[in-house]
Design a protein around this motif. Structure first.
Motif, PDB file in Angstrom:
ATOM      1  N   VAL A  26       9.184  33.322  75.148  1.00  0.00           N
ATOM      2  CA  VAL A  26       9.125  32.211  76.094  1.00  0.00           C
ATOM      3  C   VAL A  26      10.574  31.959  76.513  1.00  0.00           C
ATOM      4  O   VAL A  26      11.434  31.788  75.647  1.00  0.00           O
ATOM      5  CB  VAL A  26       8.513  30.950  75.447  1.00  0.00           C
ATOM      6  CG1 VAL A  26       8.571  29.766  76.406  1.00  0.00           C
ATOM      7  CG2 VAL A  26       7.073  31.202  75.013  1.00  0.00           C
ATOM      8  N   VAL A  27      10.852  31.992  77.813  1.00  0.00           N
ATOM      9  CA  VAL A  27      12.222  31.763  78.272  1.00  0.00           C
ATOM     10  C   VAL A  27      12.376  30.323  78.740  1.00  0.00           C
ATOM     11  O   VAL A  27      11.449  29.735  79.292  1.00  0.00           O
ATOM     12  CB  VAL A  27      12.642  32.715  79.419  1.00  0.00           C
ATOM     13  CG1 VAL A  27      12.980  34.083  78.881  1.00  0.00           C
ATOM     14  CG2 VAL A  27      11.589  32.794  80.499  1.00  0.00           C
ATOM     15  N   ALA A  28      13.574  29.785  78.483  1.00  0.00           N
ATOM     16  CA  ALA A  28      13.874  28.419  78.913  1.00  0.00           C
ATOM     17  C   ALA A  28      15.183  28.433  79.686  1.00  0.00           C
ATOM     18  O   ALA A  28      16.068  29.249  79.416  1.00  0.00           O
ATOM     19  CB  ALA A  28      13.983  27.503  77.696  1.00  0.00           C
ATOM     20  N   ALA A  29      15.305  27.534  80.665  1.00  0.00           N
ATOM     21  CA  ALA A  29      16.500  27.463  81.505  1.00  0.00           C
ATOM     22  C   ALA A  29      17.318  26.220  81.170  1.00  0.00           C
ATOM     23  O   ALA A  29      16.782  25.112  81.128  1.00  0.00           O
ATOM     24  CB  ALA A  29      16.109  27.426  82.979  1.00  0.00           C
ATOM     25  N   ALA A  30      18.625  26.440  80.922  1.00  0.00           N
ATOM     26  CA  ALA A  30      19.551  25.317  80.750  1.00  0.00           C
ATOM     27  C   ALA A  30      20.372  25.223  82.041  1.00  0.00           C
ATOM     28  O   ALA A  30      21.278  26.018  82.278  1.00  0.00           O
ATOM     29  CB  ALA A  30      20.454  25.553  79.552  1.00  0.00           C
ATOM     30  N   VAL A  31      19.991  24.273  82.892  1.00  0.00           N
ATOM     31  CA  VAL A  31      20.636  24.114  84.196  1.00  0.00           C
ATOM     32  C   VAL A  31      21.490  22.852  84.167  1.00  0.00           C
ATOM     33  O   VAL A  31      20.974  21.756  83.929  1.00  0.00           O
ATOM     34  CB  VAL A  31      19.586  23.984  85.322  1.00  0.00           C
ATOM     35  CG1 VAL A  31      20.269  23.819  86.678  1.00  0.00           C
ATOM     36  CG2 VAL A  31      18.651  25.183  85.338  1.00  0.00           C
ATOM     37  N   ILE A  91      14.548  30.675  68.970  1.00  0.00           N
ATOM     38  CA  ILE A  91      13.866  29.718  68.093  1.00  0.00           C
ATOM     39  C   ILE A  91      12.403  30.111  67.950  1.00  0.00           C
ATOM     40  O   ILE A  91      11.711  30.311  68.949  1.00  0.00           O
ATOM     41  CB  ILE A  91      13.996  28.306  68.670  1.00  0.00           C
ATOM     42  CG1 ILE A  91      15.476  27.940  68.725  1.00  0.00           C
ATOM     43  CG2 ILE A  91      13.230  27.287  67.836  1.00  0.00           C
ATOM     44  CD1 ILE A  91      15.792  26.909  69.721  1.00  0.00           C
ATOM     45  N   PRO A  92      11.929  30.243  66.673  1.00  0.00           N
ATOM     46  CA  PRO A  92      10.531  30.627  66.472  1.00  0.00           C
ATOM     47  C   PRO A  92       9.590  29.550  67.023  1.00  0.00           C
ATOM     48  O   PRO A  92       9.807  28.358  66.801  1.00  0.00           O
ATOM     49  CB  PRO A  92      10.395  30.720  64.949  1.00  0.00           C
ATOM     50  CG  PRO A  92      11.774  30.746  64.413  1.00  0.00           C
ATOM     51  CD  PRO A  92      12.655  30.070  65.409  1.00  0.00           C
ATOM     52  N   LEU A  93       8.562  29.992  67.749  1.00  0.00           N
ATOM     53  CA  LEU A  93       7.495  29.105  68.217  1.00  0.00           C
ATOM     54  C   LEU A  93       6.255  29.494  67.423  1.00  0.00           C
ATOM     55  O   LEU A  93       5.646  30.523  67.735  1.00  0.00           O
ATOM     56  CB  LEU A  93       7.234  29.300  69.712  1.00  0.00           C
ATOM     57  CG  LEU A  93       8.335  28.917  70.681  1.00  0.00           C
ATOM     58  CD1 LEU A  93       8.004  29.420  72.089  1.00  0.00           C
ATOM     59  CD2 LEU A  93       8.519  27.409  70.693  1.00  0.00           C
ATOM     60  N   PRO A  94       5.895  28.748  66.402  1.00  0.00           N
ATOM     61  CA  PRO A  94       4.788  29.159  65.525  1.00  0.00           C
ATOM     62  C   PRO A  94       3.519  29.454  66.322  1.00  0.00           C
ATOM     63  O   PRO A  94       3.106  28.656  67.151  1.00  0.00           O
ATOM     64  CB  PRO A  94       4.591  27.929  64.617  1.00  0.00           C
ATOM     65  CG  PRO A  94       5.931  27.250  64.619  1.00  0.00           C
ATOM     66  CD  PRO A  94       6.483  27.466  66.009  1.00  0.00           C
ATOM     67  N   VAL A  96       3.122  31.474  68.685  1.00  0.00           N
ATOM     68  CA  VAL A  96       3.366  31.882  70.068  1.00  0.00           C
ATOM     69  C   VAL A  96       4.363  33.024  70.139  1.00  0.00           C
ATOM     70  O   VAL A  96       4.075  34.085  70.700  1.00  0.00           O
ATOM     71  CB  VAL A  96       3.888  30.693  70.925  1.00  0.00           C
ATOM     72  CG1 VAL A  96       4.177  31.152  72.350  1.00  0.00           C
ATOM     73  CG2 VAL A  96       2.888  29.541  70.923  1.00  0.00           C
ATOM     74  N   GLY A  97       5.531  32.858  69.540  1.00  0.00           N
ATOM     75  CA  GLY A  97       6.572  33.885  69.617  1.00  0.00           C
ATOM     76  C   GLY A  97       7.942  33.277  69.443  1.00  0.00           C
ATOM     77  O   GLY A  97       8.190  32.556  68.480  1.00  0.00           O
ATOM     78  N   LEU A  98       8.820  33.559  70.400  1.00  0.00           N
ATOM     79  CA  LEU A  98      10.207  33.120  70.308  1.00  0.00           C
ATOM     80  C   LEU A  98      10.618  32.422  71.593  1.00  0.00           C
ATOM     81  O   LEU A  98      10.310  32.886  72.683  1.00  0.00           O
ATOM     82  CB  LEU A  98      11.133  34.326  70.144  1.00  0.00           C
ATOM     83  CG  LEU A  98      11.273  34.984  68.793  1.00  0.00           C
ATOM     84  CD1 LEU A  98      12.222  36.179  68.915  1.00  0.00           C
ATOM     85  CD2 LEU A  98      11.806  33.990  67.750  1.00  0.00           C
ATOM     86  N   LEU A  99      11.354  31.321  71.432  1.00  0.00           N
ATOM     87  CA  LEU A  99      11.928  30.631  72.586  1.00  0.00           C
ATOM     88  C   LEU A  99      13.365  31.118  72.766  1.00  0.00           C
ATOM     89  O   LEU A  99      14.182  31.050  71.849  1.00  0.00           O
ATOM     90  CB  LEU A  99      11.925  29.117  72.356  1.00  0.00           C
ATOM     91  CG  LEU A  99      12.490  28.278  73.516  1.00  0.00           C
ATOM     92  CD1 LEU A  99      11.568  28.339  74.729  1.00  0.00           C
ATOM     93  CD2 LEU A  99      12.694  26.828  73.080  1.00  0.00           C
ATOM     94  N   ARG A 100      13.668  31.662  73.946  1.00  0.00           N
ATOM     95  CA  ARG A 100      14.994  32.212  74.241  1.00  0.00           C
ATOM     96  C   ARG A 100      15.548  31.505  75.477  1.00  0.00           C
ATOM     97  O   ARG A 100      14.870  31.430  76.507  1.00  0.00           O
ATOM     98  CB  ARG A 100      14.874  33.708  74.482  1.00  0.00           C
ATOM     99  CG  ARG A 100      16.182  34.390  74.771  1.00  0.00           C
ATOM    100  CD  ARG A 100      16.034  35.883  74.729  1.00  0.00           C
ATOM    101  NE  ARG A 100      15.786  36.358  73.370  1.00  0.00           N
ATOM    102  CZ  ARG A 100      15.360  37.579  73.074  1.00  0.00           C
ATOM    103  NH1 ARG A 100      15.099  38.441  74.030  1.00  0.00           N
ATOM    104  NH2 ARG A 100      15.188  37.936  71.826  1.00  0.00           N
TER     105      ARG A 100
END
Ligand code: C5P
Length: 152
Positions: A26-31, A91-94, A96-100
């Protein structure tokens, strides 16, 4: 007995590699713009409604992380961001996978982000980031997000 233990061990190893193969990113944006970080307030599911998170979502098959980040920000907020590079730990997402997380650029001349799928979108100064009611995974990123927001 030794053979049975070996067989059990092999099954565990096979299950573990299946788990890893199924781990989704799962990708997240830091804007950050003008000293403030872009955050969104979830509207669903009920257990997460009202909590704050970075924009983002699942990387679909055949898509790069960068493509997913651009697509998710467009779907969620109607803006086109430009990813710049990785930020903070995975960061592990239980379940789901990984948050990057990637930092991303949003031009000041662009349209203002708006809440399409979320309850609200807000620009938040570094000093107020720790006080937000974050979803669990994103809360781990707060130190990195504060450092980023202070420096831009
Ligand atoms: O938004 P969506 O439900 O597609 O996100 C997929 C998963 O990633 C969910 O479990 C969500 O809680 C998680 N997520 C997160 N932090 C974000 C974005 C998504 O923990 N910033």
């Amino acid at each position: 007995l030794v053979l049975r233990l070996l067989a059990a061990h092999r099954t565990q190893v096979e299950l573990r590699s299946l788990e890893l193969a199924a781990a989704k990113i799962v990708v997240a944006a830091a804007v950050v713009r003008e000293g403030k970080l872009l955050v969104q307030q979830r509207s669903y599911p009920m257990s997460l409604a009202g909590k704050w998170e970075l924009p983002g979502g699942r990387v679909e098959p055949g898509e790069t992380e960068v493509e997913a980040l651009v697509r998710e920000c467009h779907e969620e907020m109607g803006v086109v961001v430009r990813p710049l590079g990785r930020l903070g730990p995975d960061i592990p997402l239980p379940g789901v996978g990984l948050l990057r997380t990637h930092t991303a650029w949003l031009d000041a001349a662009d349209v203002q982000p708006r809440a399409v799928e979320h309850r609200a979108v807000r620009w938040v100064a570094a000093a107020h980031l720790a006080g937000l009611d974050w979803v669990a995974a994103d809360r781990v990123l707060v130190p990195a997000l504060v450092a980023l927001t202070e420096q831009v």
